[in-house]
Design an enzyme around this catalytic site. Structure first.
Site, PDB file in Angstrom:
ATOM      1  CB  CYS A  92      -0.868  -0.170   1.316  1.00  0.00           C
ATOM      2  SG  CYS A  92      -1.691   1.582   1.520  1.00  0.00           S
ATOM      3  CD  GLU A 133       7.084  -0.115 -15.243  1.00  0.00           C
ATOM      4  OE1 GLU A 133       7.189   0.023 -16.644  1.00  0.00           O
ATOM      5  OE2 GLU A 133       6.580  -1.045 -14.863  1.00  0.00           O
ATOM      6  CB  CYS A 154      -5.846  -0.873   2.955  1.00  0.00           C
ATOM      7  SG  CYS A 154      -4.406   0.176   3.287  1.00  0.00           S
ATOM      8  CD  GLU A 209      11.202  -0.640 -17.521  1.00  0.00           C
ATOM      9  OE1 GLU A 209      10.373  -1.462 -17.968  1.00  0.00           O
ATOM     10  OE2 GLU A 209      11.590  -0.865 -16.272  1.00  0.00           O
TER      11      GLU A 209
END
Length: 645
Positions: free
Chosen positions: A108, A143, A153, A300
């Site tokens: 999280c 990323e 949550c 990338e």
């Protein structure tokens, strides 16, 4: 110079392979290598126990071979010991279920426990390598938000409440912004507010948009926390890899860009799209926009197939060079690939690499060597900037607000409309700068505003002021409808742009899938219509029944077009040609982009088609080293870059 780089997951290979790889990296001309991106469990195998022996050796080998470091902080995925001991770190989805380890990013973003352990690791890495002579760049996490951008949550709920209290100050202000009088949603305390978990009906759209804003800010806050630790021990530049691509929408990178010392992006061709190559060009231009027009870094990309699409297509011969030089043409000065050596195991074992499973006796390896040589030949292009005279306004917030649960038509998707406008401009040979709402537009000859559903008063005024001063703007349907609180602008559509466009729409009239309406010119329109009337505008295109579909309005010294439907590609292109004009040589198969610096112009001609072309120009062609007079021959599937005389 233009830099060539890659990710190196040395943890997957025995030390004997490391030495072989160093020699092959030198042969391939690799300048920059990213390591320790997913290194947490390797360097901290147990809580508080650090083992840097292998990473020390890799860093030393790279340095000895003259290769610079793009050093990861290692926090991209927590090790199993962390989530096993602290299961509250795990992310929770909108349906209230927990997502478990076994993939990546199983955390999280708002978890204080994750933050504590991650920053402890960053401090260890920064202390050890912060002044290493090979260090070129810090790579925070990886990323951020690719899989875990939206967490529901309890830790996220508490952080969301704090964010809302800072944004609104009082619940009265929040209730007004969210329109909570509807469906008895009024809040008396911030403690009553939850993340917008799945409900029995559609959810409050203002609640959803604010949760997107919060979630983007939460990830940015984590980046800032890691960067602050790095800056205590190192002067090297810091970045993270953005995901400016068609399938990731959760980070508002306009709000992130100023925190990056170098703007970096990851991009892979997405064959689920109708035109993957046009999307590549769009992503490159948007990344340049985030970099403020300065050169940027492709962190990338793929030499061939990826592993995560339904059908992972290999690149055709020559496509690697074309794709790469499209990024360079549009501002990239560093080109990196995931990854160096194709994995033998794991979830990405079928992802392409610079060194494929087949080894050096392969077409991929030979194309990598060819690409390296071409990048070397283009070294003088580094540091130059892309020349563009047209802007396209793009907004992540408008993306969130458009693609919400309850809207007039589920077939209206923000990015599809943006891509349609961009694709038409590209096929006209127009190079665009992609800019944020509210940007200074004065230097552009034209501005295109596709589907800007959510817009502030100030951003709408910036576009109107630009037109009033003599500019030209093309605005497409579903724009200007709501303010930043997702509140409809009353008085008729298109809301914020009514006066500028000289039209009023009383009602949306979307079309069913497969349904079309005839235009007076003989073309067809789909997806969307409006019950539109003009006030000061003239009708440029009408439906067969005479009602307006495309209008043009004189506003001050400028002109503003309104496209109130989804036109066929040729129809949209015709409207944009009127407003923007076209450029010599650009088509769906031919890209022509100009970079400029130090008194020199470099013209990139990318031929995606199956026929040789001649492009009129005089100068020195850098790929072949030949002088050209009057025109340059660009073979089918090839790229030529001319330093103009």
């Amino acid at each position: 110079m233009l830099q060539l780089g890659c990710d190196y997951n040395y943890e997957q290979w025995p030390p004997a392979v490391w030495r072989e790889d160093m020699a092959l990296m030198r042969e391939a001309g690799v300048d920059l290598v990213a390591v320790n991106v997913f290194g947490w469990s390797a360097v901290e195998p147990r809580p508080g126990e650090y083992d840097f022996a292998a990473l020390d050796e890799i860093v030393g080998l790279l340095h000895d071979n003259g290769i610079r470091l793009n050093l990861g902080t290692g926090t991209a995925s927590p090790p199993p010991w962390l989530t096993s001991r602290h299961p509250s770190v795990l992310p929770v989805t909108a349906d209230g279920t927990t997502r478990y380890p076994g993939g990546r990013q199983a955390f999280c973003p708002s978890s204080p426990i994750f933050r504590e352990h991650a920053l402890r690791l960053v401090e260890q890495v920064a202390q050890r390598y912060g002044r290493h002579p090979a260090l070129a760049l810090w790579h925070v996490s990886n990323e951020l938000g690719c899989h875990n951008a939206l967490c529901y949550c309890e830790a996220s709920a508490e952080a969301f409440r704090v964010w809302l209290a800072a944004r609104y100050g009082t619940t009265e202000a929040l209730n007004k912004a969210w329109g909570t009088a509807f469906w008895s949603q009024r809040y008396d305390s911030f403690d009553e507010i939850q993340p917008p978990r799945l409900a029995l009906s559609v959810r409050n759209p203002a609640h959803l948009v604010d949760f997107q804003r919060f979630s983007s800010d939460a990830l940015l806050d984590h980046y800032r926390a890691e960067a602050a630790v790095l800056r205590r021990f190192s002067a090297a530049p810091i970045t993270t890899n953005f995901m400016v691509t068609a399938h990731i929408r959760n980070q508002d990178y306009w709000s992130w860009a100023a925190d990056m010392d170098v703007v970096a992006n990851d991009h892979y061709l997405d064959h689920r799209l109708p035109d993957p190559v046009a999307e590549l060009a769009f992503a490159a231009d948007l990344t340049r926009g985030l970099a403020g027009g300065k050169p940027w870094m492709l962190m990338e990309s793929a030499t061939g197939a990826v592993n995560w699409q339904p059908y992972n297509l290999a690149k055709e011969p020559g496509q690697l060079l074309r794709n790469t030089l499209t990024h360079v043409a549009r501002g990239a000065d560093t080109i990196c690939f995931f990854q160096w050596r194709a994995s033998a195991q794991g979830a990405e074992k079928f992802h392409s690499a610079m060194l494929p499973h087949a080894g050096v006796d392969s077409a991929t390896w030979r194309e990598v060597l060819d690409l390296s040589a071409v990048l070397d030949s283009l070294g003088e292009v580094a540091g130059t900037t892309v020349q563009a005279d047209t802007a396209l306004v793009f907004s992540w917030e408008s993306w969130w607000a458009t693609d919400t649960e309850a809207r007039p038509s589920q077939d209206v998707r923000y990015l599809e409309q943006v891509h349609a406008a961009y694709r038409a401009l590209r096929e006209l040979g127009v190079t665009v700068d992609i800019v944020a709402p509210g940007s200074d537009l004065t230097r552009y000859r034209a501005v295109v505003v596709p589907c800007l559903h959510m817009v502030s008063d100030a951003s709408a005024a910036a576009i109107a002021g630009y037109v009033e001063g003599g500019g030209r703007a093309v605005i497409t349907f579903y724009s200007g409808i709501v303010d930043p609180d997702d509140r409809v602008r009353l008085g008729g559509y298109p809301g914020a742009f009514r006066d500028l466009l000289g039209v009023v729409s009383e009602e949306f009239a979307p079309l069913l899938p497969g349904q079309s309406v005839a235009l007076a010119s003989g073309g067809q329109a789909t997806v969307w219509t409006e019950r539109l009337r003009t006030t000061t505008a003239e009708v440029v295109e009408a439906y067969a029944d005479g009602k307006p579909a495309v209008t043009r309005n004189q506003y001050g010294a400028g002109l503003a077009w309104y496209v109130a439907t989804v036109l066929e590609p040729a129809g949209l292109q015709n409207v944009l040609r009127q407003a923007v004009g076209d450029r010599t040589g650009g088509t769906s198969d031919i890209e022509i982009v100009r970079r400029r610096g130090d008194g020199r112009d470099y013209v990139f001609v990318v031929n995606h088609g199956g026929k040789d072309i001649e492009h009129p120009i005089t100068g020195t062609e850098l790929v072949t080293g030949q002088s050209v007079t009057a025109s340059v021959l660009v073979p089918a599937g090839a790229v030529r870059v001319v330093r103009e005389a």
